[in-house]
Design a protein around this motif. Structure first.
Motif, short mmCIF file in Angstrom:
data_model
loop_
_atom_site.label_atom_id
_atom_site.label_comp_id
_atom_site.label_asym_id
_atom_site.label_seq_id
_atom_site.Cartn_x
_atom_site.Cartn_y
_atom_site.Cartn_z
N ARG A 77 0.84 -1.21 0.00
CA ARG A 77 0.00 0.00 0.00
C ARG A 77 0.87 1.25 0.00
O ARG A 77 0.59 2.21 -0.73
N ILE A 135 -8.98 4.78 -1.41
CA ILE A 135 -9.04 4.69 0.05
C ILE A 135 -9.39 6.06 0.60
O ILE A 135 -9.42 7.06 -0.12
N SER A 136 -9.66 6.12 1.90
CA SER A 136 -9.94 7.40 2.53
C SER A 136 -8.65 8.14 2.84
O SER A 136 -7.57 7.52 2.94
N LEU A 164 -7.07 6.84 5.92
CA LEU A 164 -6.31 5.60 5.80
C LEU A 164 -4.92 5.87 5.24
O LEU A 164 -3.96 5.20 5.61
N HIS A 194 -2.62 6.38 7.85
CA HIS A 194 -2.27 5.17 8.60
C HIS A 194 -0.91 4.68 8.16
O HIS A 194 -0.18 4.05 8.95
N TYR A 195 -0.54 4.98 6.90
CA TYR A 195 0.72 4.52 6.33
C TYR A 195 1.81 5.59 6.38
O TYR A 195 3.00 5.26 6.26
#
Length: 204
Positions: free
Chosen positions: A14, A45-46, A49, A52-53
């Motif tokens: 991702r 994706i949002s 999110l 998140h990465y």
């Protein structure tokens, strides 16, 4: 109705996908205009999110710029087993081919990010230092003697080479090879100039 389910990817996959999308967008706009909302949308994706990465937008920008710079330095790394002239030509060809193939990304980084994004100036600076060392390496491999003006002259030559590549008209057949020969000739001329004393005119 279209299936809008998000494809599950491993974290490394991702991150790599998001960085790749960032590089695609950087080919269309400046780093200033690189939108994490657009990156998330293209990835399906949002925006939440995405973070998140990556810890922040700054962290994402650095990942994109680091990837672009790593690819650039890899493309300009000749095989150390090559003879000196072949090594120099491989370095120049790698430089020319990479910039011609990624011109907009290169321009966005060299002429955009360095001034407007202090968060990535260290990465760009490291890349320029690597290229400067390659120029110095080429000079030594070709047997040029050390010169007190070698370092600033090499940096000036790199700026000259960058300008030549991004402005050279390459639409015609054979233009790429002509460009490589032009840059090679300018480097050989630089070596000759470094071996000559600086001649000053009479004082007025």
């Amino acid at each position: 109705m279209a299936d809008r389910r998000v494809t599950r990817l491993a974290p490394d996959q991702r991150r790599a996908q998001l960085v790749a999308i960032g590089l695609e967008l950087l080919a269309e706009r400046s780093l200033d205009e690189l939108s994490t909302d657009e990156v998330a949308r293209r990835a399906g994706i949002s925006r939440g999110l995405l973070f998140h990465y990556f810890d922040s937008k700054r962290d994402f920008y650095r990942a994109v710029v680091r990837t672009a710079c790593d690819r650039f330095t890899a493309a300009t790394t000749p095989d150390d087993a090559l003879e000196p002239v072949a090594w120099m030509r491989a370095f120049i060809a790698g430089f020319v081919d990479h910039v011609l193939g990624h011109r907009q990304v290169y321009l966005a980084l060299v002429r955009g990010a360095s001034g407007s994004h202090p968060a990535v100036t260290d990465i760009l600076g490291e890349t320029h230092e690597t290229l400067a060392r390659r120029v110095d390496d080429a000079r030594r491999r070709l047997g040029a003697p050390s010169a007190p003006r070698a370092e600033p002259a090499s940096r000036a030559w790199m700026a000259f080479a960058e300008e030549a590549v991004v402005t050279w008209p390459v639409g015609e057949e054979g233009a790429r090879d002509e460009l490589c020969r032009f840059i090679e000739a300018s480097f050989v001329s630089l070596l000759g100039l470094l071996e000559r004393p600086v001649l000053l005119g009479p004082e007025s």
